[in-house]
Design an enzyme around this catalytic site. Structure first.
Site, PDB file in Angstrom:
ATOM      1  N   ASP A 130       0.868  -1.185   0.000  1.00  0.00           N
ATOM      2  CA  ASP A 130       0.000   0.000   0.000  1.00  0.00           C
ATOM      3  C   ASP A 130       0.905   1.236   0.000  1.00  0.00           C
ATOM      4  OD1 ASP A 130      -3.097   0.741   0.748  1.00  0.00           O
ATOM      5  OD2 ASP A 130      -1.670   2.236   1.456  1.00  0.00           O
ATOM      6  N   GLU A 159      -4.532   2.373  -4.429  1.00  0.00           N
ATOM      7  CA  GLU A 159      -3.077   2.291  -4.316  1.00  0.00           C
ATOM      8  C   GLU A 159      -2.626   0.976  -3.691  1.00  0.00           C
ATOM      9  OE1 GLU A 159      -4.545   4.461  -0.586  1.00  0.00           O
ATOM     10  OE2 GLU A 159      -5.136   4.165  -2.681  1.00  0.00           O
TER      11      GLU A 159
END
Length: 580
Positions: free
Chosen positions: A457, A500
């Site tokens: 992430d 993301e």
């Protein structure tokens, strides 16, 4: 094509012509066997375009005996199923051959491997064949009488004057020394002349020969007069009384020579073969049409034969072969292995085995494979064919090959669209989960192996979007995806799960190897910032790692562990690596 067979009776002098008719009948209707039954009782003859087994012969005789009690002609399109269980051939049509006075001379039969009906054109064609057969049978009887008369009249040197009304055959008797030639009434009637309308000079006879055939006819006669041939026989055109031309077959033989071997007398027959020539021409035109059609089809039409011994060859290849595989039709018919040689090495075994499997089971052939001819790019081909076992044990395929390169390219593009994240060009979530399922299935088959799942992430990604805009955010995602791809092996898979968030599955990797992978990614990310308007933007990523083992009931459990490890990395200050 198997040789014609004749059973239950001695071979007739007319069998050559009848055999030719039966062969033509079989080819014209493309059936497994065409049969002509001649005569009745013990004198019955069966002529077939293919060798018939005892069962088929028995069925034909049974059908003939049943039909012999009928006096009306059977409709050519009428279906008839022979008795008997397990018959390999079906009786498609039967046409009785009746003399003008109603006497039954025999019958024509069509048999095939599958039952089907004749259309109107085929029924008319069968009737035409029956007419030809009747004429040939009539000629057989007439020629037998002619031979008897010639033998009886030879000592007395009487002129032959046999008139065979409607037989289509005339007789001529030539005095070679004087140039006189005498014709039977039947010969004159053949061309539409009355008795007094034909002279007796050989010079006049040549004026009736078609100019294009005259030299050939003269040369053939001279060759026999000079004893260079055993008999005289030629097909040519003769002008009728109405000015039209008929095709005839002239046969003759010198029956007397002097002591020096010079010819004195020549006797022969002239037979009208116009109908046969017209039929042969229609067959030739049909064959030419089929050749033209197959050559114009955008693909390769072929006939391929594999002998029982394993040897194979192309017996027909259309002109489309050049466009499909870069080889001419002549090259393929000369060497069938030329096609195998250009099949892509990765597809060659499947190509060879597909024909072996097809020949063994006689199942339809269907295969997509790649070919690469010299000087050409790799092309995709699709092959379709149907096999048929021949009487000699060989297998014959009729098939078609076409270029599917464009379709394969479209399929590849569609597959990429369906499995790839457009922005990062990594696997999308759905495709990544499918790959993960495949890895788990492999581990469950081989419990001793291991794999690792890593979840990534990007840290502070929302702040990047807020400060520099979504274009820079997209640039950051693409930059990170490129770093991931640079660290992957061929057996690993990376995907974008959303936003993301990314994931990687490392095959045959334990936790220490997964930690090393994550560390390399973080290090590479720290060393290569993205640039925006001359400003360096450094990225960081948090990583959660878990092992995937054969004990996992589902991939969701392992992903959940990686997600919890990622949560710990985030909560611990970001830009960290945690494992479960």
């Amino acid at each position: 094509m198997q040789p014609l067979c004749s059973t239950n009776a001695p071979v007739s002098a007319n069998d050559e012509r009848l055999d030719g008719l039966v062969r033509l009948l079989g080819r014209h209707f493309a059936v497994a066997a065409a049969v002509l039954v001649v005569g009745a009782g013990g004198a019955r003859r069966i002529l077939s375009s293919a060798v018939l087994g005892e069962l088929q012969r028995a069925q034909i005789i049974e059908a003939e005996d049943a039909g012999a009690t009928r006096h009306a002609a059977v409709d050519p399109g009428q279906q008839a199923s022979p008795r008997g269980v397990g018959s390999p051939l079906h009786l498609i049509a039967r046409y009785p051959l009746l003399a003008s006075q109603g006497r039954r001379l025999g019958a024509l039969y069509l048999l095939d491997e599958r039952p089907h009906e004749l259309d109107a054109g085929q029924r008319q064609a069968l009737q035409d064949f029956a007419t030809l057969a009747l004429e040939l049978l009539a000629r057989e009887a007439d020629e037998a009488r002619q031979r008897h008369e010639i033998a009886a009249l030879r000592d007395s040197e009487r002129r032959m004057a046999l008139a065979i009304a409607g037989s289509g055959t005339g007789i001529w008797d030539r005095n070679v020394a004087t140039g006189e030639i005498h014709y039977s009434s039947g010969w004159k009637a053949l061309l539409g002349y009355a008795e007094h309308e034909v002279g007796n000079r050989i010079e006049e006879s040549y004026t009736r020969v078609h100019p294009a055939d005259l030299e050939y006819v003269k040369a053939t006669i001279q060759a026999h007069l000079d004893q260079r041939t055993a008999a005289y026989e030629v097909e040519h055109r003769l002008r009728c009384r109405d000015g039209q031309y008929k095709w005839v077959c002239s046969r003759g033989k010198v029956v007397e020579r002097d002591s020096q071997g010079r010819p004195l007398r020549m006797i022969g027959t002239t037979t009208d073969i116009t109908a046969m020539r017209m039929l042969a021409e229609r067959v030739r035109q049909t064959a030419d049409l089929m050749t033209d059609l197959t050559n114009e089809v955008p693909g390769m039409v072929f006939q391929y034969r594999r002998a029982a011994s394993g040897e194979s060859c192309f017996t027909y290849v259309s002109a489309g072969a050049q466009a499909i595989c870069g080889l001419s039709a002549a090259q393929l018919m000369e060497d069938a292995q030329a096609l195998t040689a250009i099949v892509h090495p990765e597809d060659r075994r499947a190509f060879i085995e597909s024909f072996e499997h097809c020949a063994e089971r006689l199942s339809p052939w269907h295969l997509e494979f790649r070919v690469q001819a010299p000087g050409r790019d790799i092309a995709w081909c699709q092959g379709e064919a149907r096999p048929r076992r021949q009487d000699d044990g060989s297998v014959l395929w009729h098939g078609f090959m076409t270029d599917i390169t464009a379709r394969k390219q479209i399929e590849g593009e569609l597959q990429a669209l369906a499995t790839t994240d457009f922005l990062t060009q990594l696997a999308n979530r759905r495709h990544f989960m499918a790959q993960l399922e495949a890895v788990l299935a492999r581990l469950q088959r081989s419990p001793g192996q291991s794999a690792a799942i890593l979840m990534f992430d990007l840290d502070h990604f929302k702040a990047i979007n807020d400060r520099w805009g979504h274009d820079v955010g997209d640039q950051a995602l693409r930059h990170f995806a490129a770093i991931l791809r640079g660290q992957l092996r061929k057996t690993d898979t990376a995907g974008r799960l959303g936003g993301e968030e990314f994931a990687v599955v490392l095959s045959e990797a334990d936790l220490p190897k997964a930690m090393q992978f994550a560390t390399r990614v973080q290090g590479e990310l720290a060393r290569t910032p993205i640039l925006h308007d001359g400003e360096q933007i450094f990225l960081a990523v948090s990583v959660g790692i878990s092992s995937l083992s054969s004990c996992d009931a589902s991939v969701e459990a392992a992903l959940s562990r990686s997600d919890m490890a990622l949560y710990c990395a985030k909560r611990g200050g970001r830009n960290r690596i945690e494992h479960h």
